[in-house]
Design a protein around this motif. Structure first.
Motif, PDB file in Angstrom:
ATOM      1  N   VAL A  47       1.889  -3.476 -11.152  1.00  0.00           N
ATOM      2  CA  VAL A  47       1.927  -3.290  -9.820  1.00  0.00           C
ATOM      3  C   VAL A  47       0.548  -4.028  -9.222  1.00  0.00           C
ATOM      4  CG1 VAL A  47       1.337  -1.515  -7.990  1.00  0.00           C
ATOM      5  CG2 VAL A  47       2.760  -1.055  -9.661  1.00  0.00           C
ATOM      6  N   ILE A  80      -7.711   2.404  -6.521  1.00  0.00           N
ATOM      7  CA  ILE A  80      -6.798   3.309  -5.992  1.00  0.00           C
ATOM      8  C   ILE A  80      -5.906   3.682  -7.086  1.00  0.00           C
ATOM      9  CG2 ILE A  80      -4.942   3.785  -4.207  1.00  0.00           C
ATOM     10  CD1 ILE A  80      -6.619   2.192  -2.270  1.00  0.00           C
ATOM     11  N   LEU A  81      -5.342   2.532  -7.509  1.00  0.00           N
ATOM     12  CA  LEU A  81      -4.335   2.611  -8.708  1.00  0.00           C
ATOM     13  C   LEU A  81      -4.990   3.462  -9.752  1.00  0.00           C
ATOM     14  CD1 LEU A  81      -2.023  -0.419  -8.885  1.00  0.00           C
ATOM     15  CD2 LEU A  81      -1.365   1.796  -8.503  1.00  0.00           C
ATOM     16  N   ILE A 105       3.835   1.549  -1.340  1.00  0.00           N
ATOM     17  CA  ILE A 105       4.370   1.712  -2.712  1.00  0.00           C
ATOM     18  C   ILE A 105       3.466   2.548  -3.626  1.00  0.00           C
ATOM     19  CG2 ILE A 105       5.341   0.505  -4.461  1.00  0.00           C
ATOM     20  CD1 ILE A 105       7.115  -0.880  -2.325  1.00  0.00           C
ATOM     21  N   ILE A 106       2.106   1.741  -3.456  1.00  0.00           N
ATOM     22  CA  ILE A 106       0.966   2.382  -4.136  1.00  0.00           C
ATOM     23  C   ILE A 106       0.919   3.898  -3.976  1.00  0.00           C
ATOM     24  CG2 ILE A 106      -1.497   2.245  -4.588  1.00  0.00           C
ATOM     25  CD1 ILE A 106      -1.482  -0.712  -4.291  1.00  0.00           C
ATOM     26  N   PHE A 140       0.775  -1.175   0.035  1.00  0.00           N
ATOM     27  CA  PHE A 140       0.216  -0.038  -0.192  1.00  0.00           C
ATOM     28  C   PHE A 140       0.909   1.183   0.050  1.00  0.00           C
ATOM     29  CE2 PHE A 140      -3.334  -2.821   1.203  1.00  0.00           C
ATOM     30  CZ  PHE A 140      -4.512  -2.242   0.457  1.00  0.00           C
ATOM     31  N   LEU A 163      12.358   5.693  -3.170  1.00  0.00           N
ATOM     32  CA  LEU A 163      10.925   6.113  -3.183  1.00  0.00           C
ATOM     33  C   LEU A 163      10.564   7.260  -2.239  1.00  0.00           C
ATOM     34  CD1 LEU A 163       9.475   2.523  -3.568  1.00  0.00           C
ATOM     35  CD2 LEU A 163       9.841   4.102  -5.332  1.00  0.00           C
ATOM     36  N   ALA A 178       6.234   0.338  -9.864  1.00  0.00           N
ATOM     37  CA  ALA A 178       5.635   1.463  -9.108  1.00  0.00           C
ATOM     38  C   ALA A 178       6.006   2.710  -9.785  1.00  0.00           C
ATOM     39  CB  ALA A 178       5.974   1.325  -7.976  1.00  0.00           C
ATOM     40  N   LEU A 179       7.460   2.849  -9.953  1.00  0.00           N
ATOM     41  CA  LEU A 179       8.037   4.082 -10.448  1.00  0.00           C
ATOM     42  C   LEU A 179       7.413   4.346 -11.905  1.00  0.00           C
ATOM     43  CD1 LEU A 179      11.432   4.127  -8.930  1.00  0.00           C
ATOM     44  CD2 LEU A 179       9.403   5.493  -8.360  1.00  0.00           C
ATOM     45  N   ARG A 237       6.512  11.949  -5.720  1.00  0.00           N
ATOM     46  CA  ARG A 237       7.807  12.246  -4.965  1.00  0.00           C
ATOM     47  C   ARG A 237       7.492  13.218  -3.981  1.00  0.00           C
ATOM     48  NH1 ARG A 237      12.313   9.756  -8.149  1.00  0.00           N
ATOM     49  NH2 ARG A 237      11.424   7.878  -9.022  1.00  0.00           N
ATOM     50  N   CYS A 251      -7.477  -2.083  -4.434  1.00  0.00           N
ATOM     51  CA  CYS A 251      -6.317  -1.915  -5.059  1.00  0.00           C
ATOM     52  C   CYS A 251      -6.490  -1.395  -6.426  1.00  0.00           C
ATOM     53  CB  CYS A 251      -5.558  -3.085  -5.232  1.00  0.00           C
ATOM     54  SG  CYS A 251      -4.810  -3.886  -3.533  1.00  0.00           S
ATOM     55  N   PHE A 305       8.931  -4.882  -9.089  1.00  0.00           N
ATOM     56  CA  PHE A 305       7.933  -4.211  -8.249  1.00  0.00           C
ATOM     57  C   PHE A 305       8.048  -2.931  -7.901  1.00  0.00           C
ATOM     58  CE2 PHE A 305       5.459  -2.935  -4.567  1.00  0.00           C
ATOM     59  CZ  PHE A 305       4.017  -3.028  -5.064  1.00  0.00           C
ATOM     60  N   ILE A 306       9.399  -2.660  -7.659  1.00  0.00           N
ATOM     61  CA  ILE A 306       9.708  -1.071  -7.395  1.00  0.00           C
ATOM     62  C   ILE A 306       9.522  -0.333  -8.585  1.00  0.00           C
ATOM     63  CG2 ILE A 306      11.839   0.321  -6.591  1.00  0.00           C
ATOM     64  CD1 ILE A 306      12.123  -2.152  -4.636  1.00  0.00           C
ATOM     65  N   ARG A 353       4.502   3.586 -12.921  1.00  0.00           N
ATOM     66  CA  ARG A 353       3.075   3.437 -13.036  1.00  0.00           C
ATOM     67  C   ARG A 353       2.566   2.299 -14.130  1.00  0.00           C
ATOM     68  NH1 ARG A 353       1.410   8.098 -10.786  1.00  0.00           N
ATOM     69  NH2 ARG A 353       2.724   9.096 -10.026  1.00  0.00           N
ATOM     70  N   ALA A 356      -5.477   7.076  -9.220  1.00  0.00           N
ATOM     71  CA  ALA A 356      -4.315   8.052  -8.909  1.00  0.00           C
ATOM     72  C   ALA A 356      -4.052   8.759 -10.286  1.00  0.00           C
ATOM     73  CB  ALA A 356      -3.197   7.007  -8.619  1.00  0.00           C
ATOM     74  N   PRO A 357      -3.379  10.112 -10.099  1.00  0.00           N
ATOM     75  CA  PRO A 357      -2.979  10.995 -11.135  1.00  0.00           C
ATOM     76  C   PRO A 357      -1.652  10.296 -12.052  1.00  0.00           C
ATOM     77  CG  PRO A 357      -2.466  11.928  -9.363  1.00  0.00           C
ATOM     78  CD  PRO A 357      -2.866  10.681  -8.718  1.00  0.00           C
ATOM     79  N   VAL A 367       3.114   5.777  -5.639  1.00  0.00           N
ATOM     80  CA  VAL A 367       2.852   5.742  -7.053  1.00  0.00           C
ATOM     81  C   VAL A 367       1.608   6.966  -7.182  1.00  0.00           C
ATOM     82  CG1 VAL A 367       1.410   4.986  -8.935  1.00  0.00           C
ATOM     83  CG2 VAL A 367       2.955   3.436  -7.685  1.00  0.00           C
ATOM     84  N   ILE A 368       1.029   7.089  -6.144  1.00  0.00           N
ATOM     85  CA  ILE A 368      -0.462   8.374  -6.262  1.00  0.00           C
ATOM     86  C   ILE A 368       0.383   9.579  -5.803  1.00  0.00           C
ATOM     87  CG2 ILE A 368      -2.195   8.931  -5.257  1.00  0.00           C
ATOM     88  CD1 ILE A 368      -2.790   5.965  -4.278  1.00  0.00           C
TER      89      ILE A 368
END
Lengths: 306, 307, 327
Positions: B275, B26-27, A158-159, A156, A249, B267-268, A166, B23, B263-264, B270, B30-31, A162-163
């Motif tokens: 993810v 939310i994803l 990490i999500i 979560f 991150l 995430a970066l 940074r 999940c 995964f990382i 998008r 997200a912008p 994403v949202i």
């Protein structure tokens, strides 16, 4: 991240104990605990060390010749050099490590503070509402908490990265939003016993609205457990922050945090050891002391260990 | 007992569904998206891409398509690594991550239980002090720092083990990563075990057992261990979840081919598909482990079975 | 009559952070075969600790001194492994709280049969059979079903019966029952006392009944020992002590006990609080609460002295004690 110090397990246990204690003892239990904490040498020493680290982070930079983002072109990748004023050496960009450690500690502490406040705020409101209204409201609300417990917390986070991209402030508000579960459980348990007490009955009889009762009569009586919980949340968040920063991150350049510093120091530790040792020592002693304080609190609170 | 297990399995299903739904939305809400690269794509390409991944459909429709596919084991396509489906990518990394995670989990749990029990039995004698100290180290040194220290000391200076990388089937390559994962898990387990064992040894029923003249060994084995395990067992679910989290870092530091790496970066970048897929998979693993833990708990505590 | 237990000069001390607390001092008594001895006192009088010490069950910071001779063997200071050959076999104990004294994770039959396996060397099957017989003997209906149950499935009274069965499995010479009826409903209490009486008679077991309830003493015990502030203050037969108490504390206890038969009478509780063992008063420990105390009581502690007819008391006062003057 949640549970790094086993806080959730410890606190759930504490919550269980609080629930079984008589409500009127709740208060003196906390006062008693503080007295016993004062007798615990490791915890008292830890409190002093943490105090020193806070001073170091916030006041220290004023006594340094260099700022955290100032580049010293004559001192790139240099070991500690007292004449140049680089007491802990410099990094690959010629920035003073001691100044960066101070700034990084500052960042870690601020982030921990903000996120802890957010988590305490949500946890107290949620728990007090669930506990006060009870019945179906409580059942649904606590079921939600159970579900959240079952989910992989860091994903979560990490999500959230994403949202929020940074933006560290938003990110840590977000982390605070995820750290409230155990707090909610404790507050709920306490609320359930406090709401049976005479002064709450009196307020009800006087026609006070539920919200007034919750926030004027119940929440102030939760101060002890809440403060203790918050203390235990701080190291969790410091760890989460350093973990995320380590993965790239979290906090971004030129600002820094303990996790970021370690992530830069680790790969070059063989040739530039001062880049790893400084931040590592600060982070570990901070976490160690906070854990000892948490342990001391737990021991002080355990009615069995008197 | 059977009824209890069935009930637990059934109650895990809505949790999984809620989590997947949460999940997903939310994803998606997200912008930013996977195609907001550094250089803007031509509008037609972008529209084609979006159509290809069904991103032009209403969100609710996308959701049902996703869940429908998920039920067939299809995690959808990766949006950044376009040659692969998410399932394929997970299939590459997952076995390794699971192997790493579960080995560390098993070793850490056993070490922690034994250390905690020894510590409790020898409370306030030197083995206890040594163990408490070691546990503290495991607890307060973050895994990424521990990884760096291990790599430097045992990988570089002493050169006992490879400092990173992976060759299939090579145990030495696993020693350092697993140690890094084991330490905090064993530390937390030992702490809980020590505390609960001390508590159990002070209970009235252990006193009863002593009054029966059973002898220390039998009292520990039959009367103390089972109830002392209860709080530790309920920690195992979250424990595994922290361990898998830790493996994100460990895989990164030791350059290991697990899921964490993707995964990382997903995430970066998008990469919704990846993810979401990883999150859901982790979640299923954790739910499954929680289920096992619940059953174990019910076996240990007869009161639970009847609830 | 043959003595099964002879306790001499026993003391129990607890080490606290900076101080020592003497929970029991200079305790001596003997227990004859088949006899029931009641040990009476307020909480904190050291009555439970004395017997936990005999069983080797003191808390870690506790130490016992003196002798507790069971035949030729001294139970005090015996190595735990050697003590284990006697505990549960020759000397058994029943505790106050049946709710927490049974292991919640083990079936009743496991907790019973292990005693027989350990001390009698029975195989598992025979041990379970014997356990079930014993359950029947202590008045548990459907003993086979109960034996396969977990403690939480039984009521409080039932659990205490299980505890009694457990303690009597090896037909011990001595049974120590520490407030065995306090946690139970009043109706169950009477049944339980009956059970004690019959079973100890059947097995020829000597019973030590630790209690603060004189009603319990009257129904069951032969002799009694009254304890105050860690010391025995009066000993004698139950009849003598009830009808002719010689120590003001015994008198006080008797007058603080409600009698249903004489309900019009007002209760006359002992004034003041039990003393803290860390700060016992000088002289006689009971002097601050005693209506008969005189100057000697404030400076000189009365020793426990034989007053003839098998009675002993620790009090300087020799005059008559009129009812109502205790306060």
């Amino acid at each position: 991240m949640a549970g790094i110090t086993g806080k959730d397990a410890v606190l759930s246990e504490y919550a269980r104990k609080l629930e079984t204690l008589d409500a009127p003892k709740g208060r003196s239990l906390t006062q008693d605990a503080i007295r016993r904490l004062a007798r615990n040498k490791a915890a008292v020493l830890s409190i002093f060390v943490v105090g020193f680290i806070i001073l170091f982070a916030f006041v220290g930079p004023y006594f340094l010749p260099w700022t955290y983002d100032k580049i010293d072109w004559s001192g790139i990748r240099k070991p500690p050099n007292f004449e140049a004023g680089h007491f802990a050496g410099t990094d690959q960009n010629g920035r003073d490590m001691l100044a960066r450690i101070m700034q990084g500690t500052q960042m870690s502490l601020i982030v921990a503070g903000v996120a802890t406040l957010v988590s305490v705020f949500i946890g107290v409101c949620y728990g007090a509402i669930a506990g006060y209204f009870g019945g179906k409201v409580d059942a649904v609300m606590m079921r939600f908490v159970d579900i959240m417990y079952a989910l992989p917390y860091i994903l979560f986070v990490i999500i959230l990265v994403v949202i929020f991209g940074r933006n560290p402030v938003l990110l840590f508000v977000g982390i605070g939003c995820l750290e409230w579960l155990t707090m909610a459980r404790i507050v709920r348990g306490q609320t359930m016993s406090i709401k049976e007490r005479e002064f709450v009955e009196a307020a009800k009889a006087g026609g006070a609205k539920p919200w007034t009762i919750i926030f004027r009569h119940i929440v102030p009586n939760l101060t002890g457990p809440v403060v203790i919980y918050a203390t235990l949340t701080v190291p969790e968040i410091i760890l989460t922050e350093s973990f995320l920063s380590y993965l790239g991150l979290g906090v971004q350049e030129p600002q820094t945090s303990l996790g970021t510093l370690i992530s830069f120091g680790a790969p070059v530790a063989e040739t530039l050891p001062w880049m790893l040792i400084g931040p590592a020592v600060v982070l570990v002693s901070l976490l160690l002391c906070l854990t000892y304080i948490g342990d001391g609190l737990r021991d002080a609170l355990d009615p069995k260990d008197r | 007992m059977f009824g209890y297990v069935t009930r637990r399995v059934l109650s895990a299903i809505p949790i999984a569904l809620i989590a997947v739904t949460a999940c997903f939305f939310i994803l998606r809400l997200a912008p930013g998206g996977p195609f907001d690269g550094e250089r803007a794509l031509p509008p037609t390409t972008l529209a084609n891409l979006r159509a290809h991944y069904n991103l032009d459909l209403p969100l609710i429709q996308q959701y049902f398509i996703y869940v429908g596919r998920l039920l067939q084991g299809d995690f959808g396509p990766s949006m950044v690594y376009n040659d692969f489906t998410v399932a394929e990518m997970l299939w590459i990394g997952l076995p390794f991550t699971l192997m790493l995670g579960f080995s560390a989990f098993v070793i850490g749990t056993i070490v922690g239980l034994v250390a905690g029990a020894l510590s409790a039995v020898n409370q306030n004698k030197w083995p206890d002090y040594v163990l408490v100290l070691l546990v503290m180290v495991g607890l307060v040194v973050p895994n990424f720092l521990m990884a760096a220290i291990m790599q430097l000391v045992f990988g570089v200076y002493l050169d006992w083990f490879p400092a990173g990388g992976w060759q299939a089937g090579s145990i030495p390559h696993l020693v350092l990563p697993i140690t890094v994962l084991v330490l905090p898990h064993a530390g937390r387990t030992a702490r809980l075990m020590r505390g609960s064992m001390i508590e159990v040894l002070g209970t009235n029923y252990v006193r009863t057992a002593r009054s029966k003249g059973l002898g220390t060994r039998l009292i520990l084995a039959r009367h103390a261990i089972k109830p002392a395990l209860l709080p530790v067992v309920s920690y195992l679910g979250p424990g595994l979840s922290y361990l898998l989290t830790g493996s994100l870092v460990v895989e990164q530091v030791f350059a290991l081919p697990g899921i964490g790496k993707y995964f990382i970066s997903a995430a970066l970048n998008r990469d919704y598909g990846l993810v979401l897929g990883t999150t859901i998979l982790y979640m299923f693993i954790i739910l499954a482990v929680n289920l096992i833990v619940d059953v174990l708990y019910a076996w240990l505590d007869p009161k639970v079975r009847y609830r | 009559m043959k003595q099964v237990l002879k306790v001499e000069d026993m003391s129990v001390t607890f080490e606290l952070h900076q101080s020592e607390v003497h929970a029991v001092r200079d305790m001596s008594f003997s227990l004859s075969e088949g006899e029931t001895l009641a040990v009476v006192g307020e909480s904190g009088s050291g009555k439970s600790q004395a017997f936990l010490a005999i069983m080797g069950l003191l808390a870690k910071n506790g130490r016992a001194g003196g002798r507790a001779m069971m035949g030729d063997i001294n139970l005090i200071g015996m190595a735990p492994s050697q003590l284990d050959t006697h505990r549960g076999k020759d000397i058994a104990m029943i505790f106050q709280d049946p709710m927490t004294s049974l292991n919640p994770t083990l079936k009743v039959k496991t907790q019973l049969s292990e005693v027989l396996v350990k001390h009698r060397g029975f195989d598992q099957q025979k041990a379970v059979m014997t356990s079930i017989e014993m359950l029947e003997r202590v008045g548990i209906p459907e003993p086979v079903k109960r034996a396969n149950a977990y403690p939480h499935e039984l009521s409080g009274g039932m659990r205490q019966r299980v505890m009694i069965a457990m303690a009597l499995l090896c037909q011990p010479k001595i049974l120590i029952a520490d407030e065995p009826t306090t946690a139970l409903d009043v109706t169950v209490q009477a049944q339980m006392l009956d059970l004690f009486k019959t079973l100890t008679q059947d097995f020829g077991t000597s019973l030590v009944l630790i209690t603060h309830d004189l009603g319990v003493v009257a129904g069951v015990a032969d002799r009694m020992m009254v304890m105050y502030g860690g010391r025995a203050v009066e000993k004698g037969s139950v009849d003598d002590l009830f009808y002719d108490p010689r120590h003001p504390y015994t008198l006080g206890l008797l007058h603080s006990t409600p009698h249903i038969a004489k309900r019009a009478e007002r209760l006359d509780p002992i004034q003041g609080l039990p003393p803290s063992l860390e700060h016992l008063p000088k002289g006689c420990s009971f002097n601050p609460r005693c209506a008969f105390a005189f100057d000697r009581c404030l400076v000189e502690r009365p020793p426990l002295a034989d007053t003839g007819n098998g009675r002993e008391k620790a009090c300087h006062y020799e005059g008559p004690m009129a009812y109502g003057k205790v306060a």
